[in-house]
Each structure stands twice: as structure tokens, then as C-alpha cells.
Design a protein around this motif. Structure first.
Motif, short mmCIF file in Angstrom:
data_model
loop_
_atom_site.label_atom_id
_atom_site.label_comp_id
_atom_site.label_asym_id
_atom_site.label_seq_id
_atom_site.Cartn_x
_atom_site.Cartn_y
_atom_site.Cartn_z
N UNK A 189 0.81 -1.18 0.00
CA UNK A 189 0.00 0.00 0.00
C UNK A 189 0.86 1.26 0.00
N UNK A 190 2.09 1.18 0.48
CA UNK A 190 2.98 2.35 0.46
C UNK A 190 3.45 2.69 -0.95
N UNK A 191 3.34 1.75 -1.86
CA UNK A 191 3.87 1.93 -3.22
C UNK A 191 2.81 1.60 -4.25
N UNK A 192 1.67 2.24 -4.14
CA UNK A 192 0.51 1.93 -4.99
C UNK A 192 0.78 2.17 -6.48
N UNK A 193 1.71 3.05 -6.82
CA UNK A 193 2.02 3.33 -8.23
C UNK A 193 2.88 2.25 -8.86
N UNK A 194 3.49 1.41 -8.06
CA UNK A 194 4.34 0.33 -8.57
C UNK A 194 3.51 -0.95 -8.62
N UNK A 195 3.04 -1.30 -9.80
CA UNK A 195 2.14 -2.45 -9.97
C UNK A 195 2.82 -3.78 -9.62
N UNK A 196 4.15 -3.81 -9.61
CA UNK A 196 4.86 -5.06 -9.31
C UNK A 196 4.74 -5.46 -7.84
N UNK A 197 4.33 -4.54 -6.98
CA UNK A 197 4.21 -4.90 -5.56
C UNK A 197 2.86 -5.53 -5.22
N UNK A 198 1.93 -5.48 -6.14
CA UNK A 198 0.56 -5.93 -5.84
C UNK A 198 0.46 -7.41 -5.48
N UNK A 226 12.16 -7.97 -4.06
CA UNK A 226 11.81 -6.88 -4.96
C UNK A 226 11.85 -5.57 -4.17
N UNK A 227 12.62 -4.60 -4.68
CA UNK A 227 12.70 -3.28 -4.06
C UNK A 227 11.77 -2.34 -4.82
N UNK A 228 10.74 -1.81 -4.18
CA UNK A 228 9.76 -0.97 -4.87
C UNK A 228 10.40 0.20 -5.62
N UNK A 229 9.78 0.51 -6.75
CA UNK A 229 10.29 1.55 -7.65
C UNK A 229 10.11 2.94 -7.06
N UNK A 230 10.91 3.85 -7.58
CA UNK A 230 10.80 5.26 -7.20
C UNK A 230 11.52 5.62 -5.92
N UNK A 231 12.21 4.68 -5.32
CA UNK A 231 12.92 4.92 -4.06
C UNK A 231 14.33 4.37 -4.16
N UNK A 232 15.20 4.91 -3.35
CA UNK A 232 16.54 4.36 -3.14
C UNK A 232 16.44 3.53 -1.87
N UNK A 233 17.09 2.37 -1.88
CA UNK A 233 17.08 1.46 -0.74
C UNK A 233 18.49 1.17 -0.30
N UNK A 234 18.66 0.86 0.99
CA UNK A 234 19.96 0.49 1.55
C UNK A 234 19.85 -0.89 2.18
N UNK A 235 20.82 -1.74 1.87
CA UNK A 235 20.94 -3.01 2.56
C UNK A 235 21.34 -2.69 4.00
N UNK A 236 20.52 -3.06 4.96
CA UNK A 236 20.78 -2.73 6.35
C UNK A 236 22.12 -3.28 6.83
#
Length: 187
Positions: free
Chosen positions: A1-10, A38-48
Motif C-alpha cells: 500500500x505504500x507503493x501503490x504506483x508500482x504495480x509489481x508490488x501488488x 523486490x525493491x519498490x520503484x521510485x525509491x533508493x534502498x539500503x541493505x541494512x
């Protein structure tokens, strides 16, 4: 729900967001050596675990030894780390680490109360708003709001900037003394 524009997360059923900052991908297959995440689109992510910076919108394979679960932090997150404790009043919380994950603006509110009662329901607590401005590289630790018995009047913040350096150790960028008044830190 945080990434509603990214259809791959559905249709993803093996990952979840823990709050607004952490993407968790639990390993549920016995003996698994790696996990697709899968890392949602439109964001930068960091491996913790490694601080590696990754672009969203793609699937990656994360090695999963027995002591590592795939865990990613969204850019713009401000994550506080306190002392290692087994119960809330075991140690003082006067020396906190703030990890700032760069790549986007971010906000965090540090909430504190008496730790052992329900007085927070009557407004007996404090908050410290903290903001990261990506463009200026500025961290603002705002004026404390509220108060409670036993509240720390002074503390130190150890600020760690996470920016994609794969060095697994998190090096302190700056130490800040805080007395409840607004502090602006240029990093």
C-alpha cells in the motif's frame, strides 16, 4: 500500500514494510542460501547489513546465511539506536545514535515517556522532531515538546550518515550535545 504506483508490488506475498522505513523479506524456506527480494520503484534502498545503496524497481538476490535476514531501509529514513537493554530502565538512554539514510528528505519523531505506567495517556511524555534536508545536507533536531518526571534534560546524539559506502561499520559523522533546544547540524 505504500507503493501503490508500482504495480509489481501488488502480488508480493513474501515481503512487508515494518513502519515506513524498513522493508523486510523473511526467509521461510528451510536451508535457503539466497532470497529474491523486490525493491519498490521510485525509491533508493539500503541493505541494512552492508549499507549498499540500491535503486528500486528491480528484483535482487540476497544471500541468506543463518544470521542474516534480508532487510532494507528506504532513503530518507532516520533510525535511532539506543543502548542494548533487556528492559527499558536497565541503562540510561542519554547517548543515542541517529542513522540518517541519505537520498531523500526525511522526518522522525523521537517519543519518550516514563516507561513504566500509563501517564502518557494524560499527556505526560515528550517528543523531539528530527528532520533531514537532502538538498542542504542538514539535520535539524528540533525543540523538545512536552515533559515528564525523570526526563533526560541533556543527551548526546551520535549522527551516522549512510550514503552507500559499503563499509559495514557505521562510522560516527558528528556528535551533538542536546539540551532540549533546537540544534541544526550541517553534515
Amino acid at each position: 500500500m505504500d507503493f501503490a504506483k508500482d504495480k509489481k508490488v501488488l502480488d508480493i506475498d513474501n515481503e512487508y514494510m515494518f513502519g515506513h522505513s524498513f522493508l523486510v523479506a523473511p526467509v521461510t524456506e528451510k536451508g535457503a542460501k539466497a532470497q529474491l527480494v523486490y525493491l519498490p520503484a521510485g525509491k533508493i534502498w539500503y541493505d541494512f547489513w552492508t549499507n549498499e545503496q540500491l535503486q528500486g524497481g528491480k528484483q535482487i538476490s540476497k544471500e541468506t546465511p543463518i544470521d542474516i535476514m534480508p532487510l532494507y531501509v528506504k532513503a530518507g529514513s532516520i533510525i535511532p539506536f539506543g543502548p542494548k537493554v533487556q528492559y527499558s530502565s536497565e541503562k540510561k538512554w542519554d547517548n543515542l545514535e541517529l542513522r540518517v539514510y541519505t537520498g531523500a528528505n526525511g522526518e522522525f519523531t523521537l517519543y519518550e515517556d516514563e516507561k513504566d505506567n500509563y501517564n502518557y495517556e494524560k499527556g505526560t511524555y515528550s517528543i523531539i522532531p528530527i528532520k533531514w534536508d537532502e538538498q542542504t545536507g542538514t539535520l535539524t533536531i528540533d525543540k523538545r515538546q512536552g515533559k515528564f518526571n525523570g526526563m533526560l534534560n541533556n543527551r548526546k546524539f551520535k549522527i551516522v550518515i549512510v550514503n552507500g559506502n559499503k563499509d559495514k561499520s557505521t562510522k560516527i559523522t558528528k556528535k551533538v550535545s542536546y539540551n532540549g533546544e533546537k540544534v541544526i547540524v550541517k553534515l
